[in-house]
Design a protein around this motif. Structure first.
Motif, PDB file in Angstrom:
ATOM      1  N   VAL B  61      -0.159  -7.167   1.407  1.00 44.42           N
ATOM      2  CA  VAL B  61       0.455  -5.849   1.577  1.00 44.42           C
ATOM      3  C   VAL B  61      -0.632  -4.782   1.655  1.00 44.42           C
ATOM      4  N   CYS B  62      -1.631  -4.909   0.750  1.00 44.35           N
ATOM      5  CA  CYS B  62      -2.721  -3.924   0.751  1.00 44.35           C
ATOM      6  C   CYS B  62      -3.432  -3.897   2.097  1.00 44.35           C
ATOM      7  N   LEU B  65      -1.230  -2.447   4.774  1.00 41.86           N
ATOM      8  CA  LEU B  65      -1.037  -1.008   4.607  1.00 41.86           C
ATOM      9  C   LEU B  65      -2.258  -0.240   5.083  1.00 41.86           C
ATOM     10  N   THR B  68      -2.488  -0.276   8.760  1.00 43.41           N
ATOM     11  CA  THR B  68      -1.470   0.581   9.372  1.00 43.41           C
ATOM     12  C   THR B  68      -1.874   2.047   9.300  1.00 43.41           C
ATOM     13  N   PHE B 205       2.609  -2.763  11.030  1.00 44.84           N
ATOM     14  CA  PHE B 205       2.686  -3.325   9.683  1.00 44.84           C
ATOM     15  C   PHE B 205       3.213  -4.760   9.686  1.00 44.84           C
ATOM     16  N   SER B 257      12.124  -2.692   4.080  1.00 41.58           N
ATOM     17  CA  SER B 257      11.257  -1.531   4.307  1.00 41.58           C
ATOM     18  C   SER B 257      11.550  -0.876   5.657  1.00 41.58           C
TER      19      SER B 257
END
Ligand code: ATP
Ligand code: MG
Lengths: 381, 272
Positions: B61-62, B65, B68, B205, B257
């Motif tokens: 996720v990091c 993110l 993105t 993402f 999301s």
């Protein structure tokens, strides 16, 4: 009506090299007046307005605001606000926020904003519409939001670019009255753009007639109507019979094979001129009493009057009368001296002839606004 | 409600078959595997086991993110600049932005590798001018760079197309009402282009979080992202079920999301 608030001096502008859109425009606008730029589509009205608003820089010439040159001042620093041709409301904001937009930028306190927005909504008759989405409003309502959004900034000059162009006839008439009343109430200078001559005549203190990037005539509505300077203005404003004539001497003009007494003077003896006779100024009389006589070729009922086309030696005259004349009958025409208006010859002299190609449909087509179709869909409410 | 004619309904058939075959069927398989063990018995074990992957998940996720955000920061001004150009130049620039998309992602990633490898172009150049070599492959920077490089067009295009629909008169109206350049961007351009931004974010993402070859090639094996983990599960016969479970959970998280982001834009446009 006092001093000049805006002055344009010798403004020229072209977008591509071939033809100038504005050609040496000079014009001043007095404080608090309602001035209208009138002209056919593409004559440079919007461009003139955009130069005043600061969205376009002239190629040459100067723009003055209260005596100061403002050629290079960006729009946000000018004390001028615009109501755009198709409103350009912010779709992401509701009615309240659209109107409050200018005040929020000036960091006005929240209670003050609320107070003034409500004042504006009151002024434009939109009480209770605060939370509405702007896309859900009818054309007339969007129009009012656009006006409120501009007026709340307390500009010294309000620019309106065909604000009523997208509305239907009935609404347009109502809004005309409303705008006129608004102008009196707020006491600002209004610079109004339209290609509708009736609108221009009925609303303005001053009318500026434009064509081909040039100013043809500036004057009060009555001056423009009664004393057009050339064939273009005479043809564009109202209906006119425009004839070739000769000024035999002061107060004597010859046209249509007859010599008339008129009230104009100051021409060379035997100077070739253009003669304008408005259709409503021609009296129909028995043939033996007439100065001219001709055959009625068509009769159209217009409600208040009949509009008849009379063929006089091949030239088709339009005459408006309250008395019915049968088609193919022979009638006499009588023209009072003060109904004859004499104009100098101009580049437009031979472009406007008689009413031989005249038809109602054509007239409507040229008046119809290209924007209106699309707008009508938004109007369903 | 308009009744659709027979022809219209018939025309939709190939589309429906396609959807059934390539969207619904795989989905059903994933769900089936996620809730069964190797013998096909119903179980929740696969799902509960996922706790042990929490760290990998967080790392992915990091990375996604960060990639993105970088894409957005590059793409937004870029799209705005393209829009300020004359029409013809705009078309050309859009083609240039799209050009990398015509080349396989794998090849693009490999070419990045060739640039950043120990014996790659960058290090060779450094060597020539007498500087020490840098370790590029295997750093988190390389992985993020890979993601940004590979997915940037997917950010630029929706933002550009959103912006090109922007009513230019709204910008003029803003300037007329007292906005300077920066205020115009923040008060009008940005809010009106949010839908484009949202779809750009989604389009960068989602592939970033599920990528596996970028981290494998550019991460030099130092990073185990969720995509790698899923890929590994499916390469061994016995771990299909865990792979399916991870995929399912990830899919649900992504869906949530995306839904949240879409809600965001809906509110912006307002309801009548
Ligand atoms: N940005 C531009 N680039 C090129 N040409 C332009 C531009 N803006 C206006 N023109 C041209 O300048 C001429 C005058 O345009 P303008 O918009 O001032 O006309 P207008 O009198 O307002 O017409 P309308 O009644 O149709 O609104 C037109 O021929 C138009 O095509
Ligand atoms: Mg215009």
């Amino acid at each position: 009506m006092s001093g000049k608030i805006i002055e344009l001096k010798n403004i020229s502008k072209s977008f591509s090299s071939d033809q100038p859109v504005l050609n040496d425009i000079s014009l001043y606008i007095r404080d608090k007046e309602f001035i209208t730029l009138l002209g056919p589509s593409g004559c440079g009205k919007t461009t003139t307005l955009r130069i005043i608003g600061g969205f376009e820089t002239p190629d040459s010439g100067e723009v003055f605001f209260e005596g100061k040159k403002i050629n290079d001042l960006p729009p946000y620093k000018r004390q001028v606000n615009t109501v755009f041709q198709r409103y350009a409301l912010f779709p992401h904001l509701n009615v309240f926020e659209n109107i409050a937009f200018g005040l929020r930028l000036k960091k006005v306190s929240e209670p003050e904003i609320v107070r003034r927005v409500h004042e504006m909504l009151e002024l434009v008759n939109l009480r209770g519409f605060e939370k509405r989405n702007v896309n859900s409003l009818s054309g007339g309502q969007q129009q009012r939001v656009a006006i409120a959004r501009a007026l709340i900034n307390e500009p010294k000059v309000l620019l309106l670019d065909e604000p009523l162009g997208a509305l239907d006839l009935k609404l347009r008439k109502d809004m005309q009255n409303e705008l006129k009343a608004l102008h009196e109430r707020v006491g600002l200078t209004f610079i109004y753009v339209t290609h509708d001559q009736e609108e221009a005549l009925s609303m303005s203190d001053t009318v500026v007639v434009m064509a081909d990037g040039k100013i043809q005539q500036i004057g009060t509505p009555t001056e423009i109507y009664n004393e057009p300077v050339n064939a273009f203005v005479a043809d564009f404003i109202g209906e006119s019979n425009i004839l070739d004539g000769i000024m035999i001497a002061d107060k004597t003009a010859k046209f249509a094979g007859h010599t008339f007494a008129c009230v104009d003077s100051g021409f060379q003896p035997n100077e070739a001129v253009d003669i304008v006779v408005r259709p409503e100024d021609v009296d129909i009389v028995p043939v033996e009493n007439g100065m001219l006589s001709g055959i009625v070729t068509s009769v159209t009922f217009k409600g208040v009057h009949w509009e008849i086309i009379v063929d006089i030696q091949g030239f088709k005259w339009m005459v408006q009368t309250t008395d019915y004349c049968a088609p193919d009958s022979v009638i006499g025409l009588y023209i009072e001296p003060d109904a004859i208006h004499v104009m100098k010859k101009s580049e437009y002299s031979d472009m406007f002839g008689d009413y031989s190609t005249f038809s109602d449909e054509f007239d409507e087509l040229s008046v119809a606004n290209p924007a209106s179709e699309e707008e009508q869909e938004n109007d369903k409410e | 409600m308009k009744k659709r004619s027979f022809i219209e309904a018939f025309a939709a058939v190939p589309h429906l078959v396609w959807m059934l075959l390539f969207i619904a069927a795989p989905l059903i398989f994933v769900i089936y595997f996620a809730f069964t063990d190797t013998y096909g018995n119903f179980t929740f074990d696969n799902i509960t086991m996922l706790q042990s992957y929490a760290q990998i998940f967080l790392l992915s996720v990091c990375f996604a993110l960060i990639a993105t955000v970088i894409c957005l920061v590059i793409a937004y001004p870029l799209a705005y600049c393209i829009l300020l150009m004359p029409r013809k130049t705009q078309k050309l620039l859009v083609v240039i932005v799209m050009l990398p998309m015509w080349i396989s992602l794998l090849i693009r990633t490999y070419s990045l590798m060739a640039l950043m490898d120990n014996g790659g172009l960058i290090n060779s150049l450094l060597e020539i001018i007498g500087l020490p070599k840098m370790k590029l492959i295997g750093t988190s920077g390389a992985v993020i760079l890979g993601m940004v490089y590979d997915f940037l067009p997917y950010m630029v295009l929706p933002i550009y197309s959103g912006m090109s629909k922007l009513d230019f008169r709204c910008i003029e109206a803003a300037r007329d009402l007292g906005c300077n350049g920066i205020q115009t961007v923040f008060r009008v351009v940005l809010p009106l282009t949010t839908p484009g931004i949202i779809s750009g974010i989604t389009m960068v993402f989602v592939p970033s979080i599920s990528t596996f070859y970028i981290s494998q090639k550019l991460g030099g094996g130092s990073f185990d992202l969720i995509g790698d983990t899923i890929e590994r599960q499916f390469q061994n016969v016995g771990t299909y079920n865990i792979g399916a479970a991870i995929s399912l959970v990830m899919m649900i998280l992504i869906l949530i999301s995306v839904a949240i982001m879409n809600k965001f834009t809906d509110d912006d446009e307002g309801v009548l």
